[in-house]
Motif scaffolding. Structure first.
Motif, PDB file in Angstrom:
ATOM      1  N   LEU A 109      -1.146  -7.281 -10.687  1.00  0.00           N
ATOM      2  CA  LEU A 109      -2.446  -6.640 -10.910  1.00  0.00           C
ATOM      3  C   LEU A 109      -3.268  -7.419 -11.946  1.00  0.00           C
ATOM      4  O   LEU A 109      -4.454  -7.697 -11.736  1.00  0.00           O
ATOM      5  CB  LEU A 109      -2.247  -5.222 -11.444  1.00  0.00           C
ATOM      6  CG  LEU A 109      -2.396  -4.017 -10.532  1.00  0.00           C
ATOM      7  CD1 LEU A 109      -2.250  -2.749 -11.348  1.00  0.00           C
ATOM      8  CD2 LEU A 109      -3.704  -4.016  -9.774  1.00  0.00           C
ATOM      9  N   LEU A 110      -2.623  -7.758 -13.057  1.00  0.00           N
ATOM     10  CA  LEU A 110      -3.324  -8.467 -14.127  1.00  0.00           C
ATOM     11  C   LEU A 110      -3.771  -9.851 -13.666  1.00  0.00           C
ATOM     12  O   LEU A 110      -4.883 -10.288 -13.968  1.00  0.00           O
ATOM     13  CB  LEU A 110      -2.426  -8.568 -15.360  1.00  0.00           C
ATOM     14  CG  LEU A 110      -3.019  -9.268 -16.582  1.00  0.00           C
ATOM     15  CD1 LEU A 110      -4.338  -8.629 -17.008  1.00  0.00           C
ATOM     16  CD2 LEU A 110      -2.034  -9.260 -17.735  1.00  0.00           C
ATOM     17  N   LEU A 111      -2.921 -10.525 -12.927  1.00  0.00           N
ATOM     18  CA  LEU A 111      -3.271 -11.850 -12.418  1.00  0.00           C
ATOM     19  C   LEU A 111      -4.452 -11.765 -11.450  1.00  0.00           C
ATOM     20  O   LEU A 111      -5.405 -12.544 -11.520  1.00  0.00           O
ATOM     21  CB  LEU A 111      -2.048 -12.463 -11.726  1.00  0.00           C
ATOM     22  CG  LEU A 111      -2.114 -13.938 -11.342  1.00  0.00           C
ATOM     23  CD1 LEU A 111      -2.414 -14.807 -12.548  1.00  0.00           C
ATOM     24  CD2 LEU A 111      -0.802 -14.367 -10.694  1.00  0.00           C
ATOM     25  N   TRP A 112      -4.427 -10.781 -10.568  1.00  0.00           N
ATOM     26  CA  TRP A 112      -5.504 -10.579  -9.585  1.00  0.00           C
ATOM     27  C   TRP A 112      -6.824 -10.249 -10.278  1.00  0.00           C
ATOM     28  O   TRP A 112      -7.904 -10.640  -9.821  1.00  0.00           O
ATOM     29  CB  TRP A 112      -5.095  -9.453  -8.640  1.00  0.00           C
ATOM     30  CG  TRP A 112      -6.145  -9.010  -7.673  1.00  0.00           C
ATOM     31  CD1 TRP A 112      -6.505  -9.607  -6.504  1.00  0.00           C
ATOM     32  CD2 TRP A 112      -6.976  -7.838  -7.788  1.00  0.00           C
ATOM     33  NE1 TRP A 112      -7.498  -8.890  -5.874  1.00  0.00           N
ATOM     34  CE2 TRP A 112      -7.808  -7.796  -6.651  1.00  0.00           C
ATOM     35  CE3 TRP A 112      -7.084  -6.818  -8.745  1.00  0.00           C
ATOM     36  CZ2 TRP A 112      -8.742  -6.773  -6.447  1.00  0.00           C
ATOM     37  CZ3 TRP A 112      -8.000  -5.809  -8.530  1.00  0.00           C
ATOM     38  CH2 TRP A 112      -8.822  -5.800  -7.399  1.00  0.00           C
ATOM     39  N   SER A 113      -6.750  -9.558 -11.406  1.00  0.00           N
ATOM     40  CA  SER A 113      -7.958  -9.092 -12.094  1.00  0.00           C
ATOM     41  C   SER A 113      -8.804 -10.230 -12.670  1.00  0.00           C
ATOM     42  O   SER A 113      -9.983 -10.020 -12.983  1.00  0.00           O
ATOM     43  CB  SER A 113      -7.580  -8.137 -13.238  1.00  0.00           C
ATOM     44  OG  SER A 113      -7.033  -8.853 -14.338  1.00  0.00           O
ATOM     45  N   ASP A 148      -7.661  -5.832  -0.784  1.00  0.00           N
ATOM     46  CA  ASP A 148      -7.341  -6.059  -2.191  1.00  0.00           C
ATOM     47  C   ASP A 148      -5.831  -5.989  -2.426  1.00  0.00           C
ATOM     48  O   ASP A 148      -5.261  -6.825  -3.147  1.00  0.00           O
ATOM     49  CB  ASP A 148      -8.033  -5.017  -3.085  1.00  0.00           C
ATOM     50  CG  ASP A 148      -9.523  -5.273  -3.228  1.00  0.00           C
ATOM     51  OD1 ASP A 148      -9.974  -6.373  -2.854  1.00  0.00           O
ATOM     52  OD2 ASP A 148     -10.222  -4.370  -3.721  1.00  0.00           O
ATOM     53  N   PHE A 149      -5.188  -4.989  -1.818  1.00  0.00           N
ATOM     54  CA  PHE A 149      -3.759  -4.803  -2.038  1.00  0.00           C
ATOM     55  C   PHE A 149      -2.965  -6.009  -1.546  1.00  0.00           C
ATOM     56  O   PHE A 149      -2.022  -6.456  -2.208  1.00  0.00           O
ATOM     57  CB  PHE A 149      -3.271  -3.524  -1.352  1.00  0.00           C
ATOM     58  CG  PHE A 149      -1.861  -3.147  -1.716  1.00  0.00           C
ATOM     59  CD1 PHE A 149      -1.585  -2.552  -2.934  1.00  0.00           C
ATOM     60  CD2 PHE A 149      -0.817  -3.411  -0.844  1.00  0.00           C
ATOM     61  CE1 PHE A 149      -0.284  -2.222  -3.280  1.00  0.00           C
ATOM     62  CE2 PHE A 149       0.485  -3.074  -1.181  1.00  0.00           C
ATOM     63  CZ  PHE A 149       0.757  -2.480  -2.404  1.00  0.00           C
ATOM     64  N   GLU A 150      -3.360  -6.540  -0.387  1.00  0.00           N
ATOM     65  CA  GLU A 150      -2.687  -7.741   0.128  1.00  0.00           C
ATOM     66  C   GLU A 150      -2.864  -8.912  -0.826  1.00  0.00           C
ATOM     67  O   GLU A 150      -1.931  -9.693  -1.057  1.00  0.00           O
ATOM     68  CB  GLU A 150      -3.228  -8.097   1.515  1.00  0.00           C
ATOM     69  CG  GLU A 150      -2.704  -7.217   2.630  1.00  0.00           C
ATOM     70  CD  GLU A 150      -1.183  -7.254   2.726  1.00  0.00           C
ATOM     71  OE1 GLU A 150      -0.613  -8.371   2.721  1.00  0.00           O
ATOM     72  OE2 GLU A 150      -0.569  -6.175   2.792  1.00  0.00           O
ATOM     73  N   GLU A 151      -4.073  -9.043  -1.408  1.00  0.00           N
ATOM     74  CA  GLU A 151      -4.308 -10.109  -2.384  1.00  0.00           C
ATOM     75  C   GLU A 151      -3.437  -9.922  -3.616  1.00  0.00           C
ATOM     76  O   GLU A 151      -2.875 -10.890  -4.147  1.00  0.00           O
ATOM     77  CB  GLU A 151      -5.779 -10.127  -2.806  1.00  0.00           C
ATOM     78  CG  GLU A 151      -6.742 -10.655  -1.762  1.00  0.00           C
ATOM     79  CD  GLU A 151      -8.172 -10.668  -2.276  1.00  0.00           C
ATOM     80  OE1 GLU A 151      -8.382 -10.402  -3.491  1.00  0.00           O
ATOM     81  OE2 GLU A 151      -9.075 -10.931  -1.477  1.00  0.00           O
ATOM     82  N   ILE A 152      -3.325  -8.676  -4.072  1.00  0.00           N
ATOM     83  CA  ILE A 152      -2.560  -8.388  -5.291  1.00  0.00           C
ATOM     84  C   ILE A 152      -1.095  -8.768  -5.114  1.00  0.00           C
ATOM     85  O   ILE A 152      -0.513  -9.469  -5.955  1.00  0.00           O
ATOM     86  CB  ILE A 152      -2.698  -6.904  -5.686  1.00  0.00           C
ATOM     87  CG1 ILE A 152      -4.129  -6.602  -6.141  1.00  0.00           C
ATOM     88  CG2 ILE A 152      -1.712  -6.540  -6.798  1.00  0.00           C
ATOM     89  CD1 ILE A 152      -4.456  -5.125  -6.219  1.00  0.00           C
ATOM     90  N   ILE A 153      -0.497  -8.327  -4.017  1.00  0.00           N
ATOM     91  CA  ILE A 153       0.944  -8.572  -3.854  1.00  0.00           C
ATOM     92  C   ILE A 153       1.246 -10.018  -3.486  1.00  0.00           C
ATOM     93  O   ILE A 153       2.408 -10.439  -3.542  1.00  0.00           O
ATOM     94  CB  ILE A 153       1.566  -7.602  -2.823  1.00  0.00           C
ATOM     95  CG1 ILE A 153       0.941  -7.792  -1.435  1.00  0.00           C
ATOM     96  CG2 ILE A 153       1.450  -6.162  -3.308  1.00  0.00           C
ATOM     97  CD1 ILE A 153       1.606  -6.950  -0.363  1.00  0.00           C
ATOM     98  N   GLN A 154       0.218 -10.788  -3.160  1.00  0.00           N
ATOM     99  CA  GLN A 154       0.408 -12.221  -2.911  1.00  0.00           C
ATOM    100  C   GLN A 154       0.331 -13.035  -4.198  1.00  0.00           C
ATOM    101  O   GLN A 154       0.691 -14.216  -4.219  1.00  0.00           O
ATOM    102  CB  GLN A 154      -0.646 -12.742  -1.922  1.00  0.00           C
ATOM    103  CG  GLN A 154      -0.521 -12.204  -0.500  1.00  0.00           C
ATOM    104  CD  GLN A 154       0.810 -12.553   0.150  1.00  0.00           C
ATOM    105  OE1 GLN A 154       1.297 -13.661   0.007  1.00  0.00           O
ATOM    106  NE2 GLN A 154       1.388 -11.589   0.851  1.00  0.00           N
ATOM    107  N   CYS A 155      -0.144 -12.414  -5.282  1.00  0.00           N
ATOM    108  CA  CYS A 155      -0.288 -13.143  -6.545  1.00  0.00           C
ATOM    109  C   CYS A 155       1.083 -13.526  -7.086  1.00  0.00           C
ATOM    110  O   CYS A 155       1.981 -12.685  -7.183  1.00  0.00           O
ATOM    111  CB  CYS A 155      -1.020 -12.286  -7.585  1.00  0.00           C
ATOM    112  SG  CYS A 155      -2.792 -12.126  -7.280  1.00  0.00           S
ATOM    113  N   ALA A 156       1.228 -14.781  -7.430  1.00  0.00           N
ATOM    114  CA  ALA A 156       2.495 -15.285  -7.957  1.00  0.00           C
ATOM    115  C   ALA A 156       2.316 -15.658  -9.419  1.00  0.00           C
ATOM    116  O   ALA A 156       1.315 -16.281  -9.790  1.00  0.00           O
ATOM    117  CB  ALA A 156       2.964 -16.492  -7.148  1.00  0.00           C
ATOM    118  N   ALA A 157       3.291 -15.272 -10.232  1.00  0.00           N
ATOM    119  CA  ALA A 157       3.223 -15.548 -11.667  1.00  0.00           C
ATOM    120  C   ALA A 157       3.217 -17.048 -11.933  1.00  0.00           C
ATOM    121  O   ALA A 157       3.881 -17.821 -11.244  1.00  0.00           O
ATOM    122  CB  ALA A 157       4.404 -14.902 -12.378  1.00  0.00           C
TER     123      ALA A 157
END
Length: 428
Positions: free
Chosen positions: A19-23, A137-146
């Motif tokens: 979530l934080l990365l996507w933001s 948005d949700f698909e984008e969020i869960i695709q975010c990699a640290a």
């Protein structure tokens, strides 16, 4: 009107990071993380608010009245901050010290997208939801990699030298011995000029080594707050108002025996207890301005709470308010918080302004939110790094409470202890 729905999250810790990365794509971001710290008055584990639909930005002039009108007009979720210098809106005070950050004195926004995580349950509140917008948005969020960006070591300077600090604290003690004040919080700034940092990487490092209950990543265009605050300023739940000032700090040790002894020494310290009790009395008085008759109570006095970096002495003061009382009025009559000012409050703030060399701004101010039903929750901005990417200016400040029992050398050492985490993440 907001579109509201829920979703089950199977890996909430990973999802918080995503979530934080996507933001980071948005101009306005408030991310609040309790780090699963056990606390009596917690509700959400994590909150993310992004993308302003409306906003308010102002200087100290008439700031609380402007915020009150904005909050009453929107009747919605609002996220933002109050700078310490809003003291000048409520009292005949000034802030003329050096300011390298140039943040607005007050900023709040009404987010288009809001995420509230508690356990495995995610609440989502969107304004003006378009077809399939959340699913996208949700698909984008869960695709975010640290990921971690390699950062350069920051060359940190000290605004007040050790010798000057000791002289200034000695001067403050003279005020105390004359009876001008009983206690005052004296702060000093560490800073870096012409410096570029990666805010998200620095925040993640700071949060990892601190794990505080009021961690905050705040962004408003080029203004950033990276906070590992352990302290709540003020919370309202229904008709109940809660304040939890911190006064009293001791070091953590890896050795269990030394660590327990440090905790015990803090619990039994006459100086630390007197600091805390003075601020409890001040907060009781602040809350009484909006409390219903005889409703101000001390729920906890001088309790010791342990965090990764330090042990802290915390008290909890509560009151009841009438349903017709404005939430902004409750905050205004208690602001700035007693733990960052002193007693008597106005005298302490005048002496602070005279002896400190940096305008506090958002440091020792507060970040938080209002709900549509007039509840709110605000932290105290301490253990925090402030960054203006446009000005390339990095700043963090630390302070301690000065009382008649204070020894300037020991107060200086306490400040350096509180600064350890910020030094560590900026100097790697």
């Amino acid at each position: 009107m907001r579109t509201h729905f829920s979703k089950t999250i199977f890996e909430p810790i990973q999802f918080k990071n995503q979530l934080l990365l996507w933001s980071q794509q948005f101009r306005e971001v408030v991310f609040l993380d309790s780090n699963n710290y056990h606390q009596k008055y917690a509700y959400y584990d994590c909150i993310l608010a992004v993308d302003a639909f409306t906003s308010i930005k102002t200087d100290e002039q008439n700031a609380f009245e402007d915020l009150k009108q904005y909050q009453q007009q929107t009747k919605d979720w609002l996220f933002g901050y109050l700078s310490y210098d809003l003291k000048n809106d409520t009292e005949e005070l000034q802030s003329n010290n050096h300011d390298g950050l140039h943040f607005p004195d007050l900023f709040f926004f009404q987010p288009k997208k809001l995420f509230l995580l508690k356990g495995n349950e995610l609440e989502v509140h969107y304004l003006r939801l378009c077809d399939d917008e959340f699913e996208t948005d949700f698909e984008e969020i869960i695709q975010c990699a640290a990921f971690e960006v390699q950062t350069s070591k920051v060359e940190i300077k000290q605004r007040i030298s050790k010798e000057s600090y000791i002289a200034k604290v000695t001067s403050m003690l003279e005020h105390i011995h004359r009876g001008d004040i009983y206690e005052a919080n004296f702060c000093m700034e560490f800073y870096a000029e012409n410096t570029t940092i990666h805010p998200l990487t620095i925040y993640n490092k700071l949060n990892y080594i601190s794990n505080p209950p009021f961690a905050t990543f705040f962004k408003n265009n080029h203004n950033y707050l990276l906070s590992a605050s352990p302290e709540r300023f003020l919370k309202k739940e229904g008709l109940k108002v809660i304040s939890q000032p911190i006064k009293g700090t001791s070091k953590r040790y890896e050795d269990e025996i030394l660590d327990n002894q440090s905790k015990l020494d803090l619990q039994n310290s006459p100086k630390e207890r007197s600091e805390n009790i003075m601020i409890v009395d001040l907060v009781r008085n602040d809350l009484s301005h909006t409390a219903t008759k005889s409703s101000v109570e001390v729920e906890e006095l001088c309790q010791i709470y342990s965090f990764k970096q330090v042990h802290q002495m915390i008290s909890t003061i509560v009151s009841q308010v009438d349903a017709s009382t404005s939430p902004v009025e409750i905050i205004k009559t208690a602001f700035p918080m007693g733990s960052m000012t002193g007693a008597p409050k106005i005298s302490a703030m005048n002496i602070i302004e005279e002896l400190e060399e940096t305008k506090r701004g958002l440091y020792s101010g507060s970040v938080g939110y209002f709900t549509p039903n007039n509840d709110f929750d605000f932290n105290v901005v301490i253990r925090s790094i402030l960054y203006n990417s446009k000005e390339q200016y990095v700043s963090f400040s630390v302070g301690s409470a000065i009382t008649s029992l204070s020894e300037p050398e020991k107060e200086y050492e306490e400040c350096l202890l509180k600064a350890n985490a910020m030094f560590e993440v900026l100097s790697e």
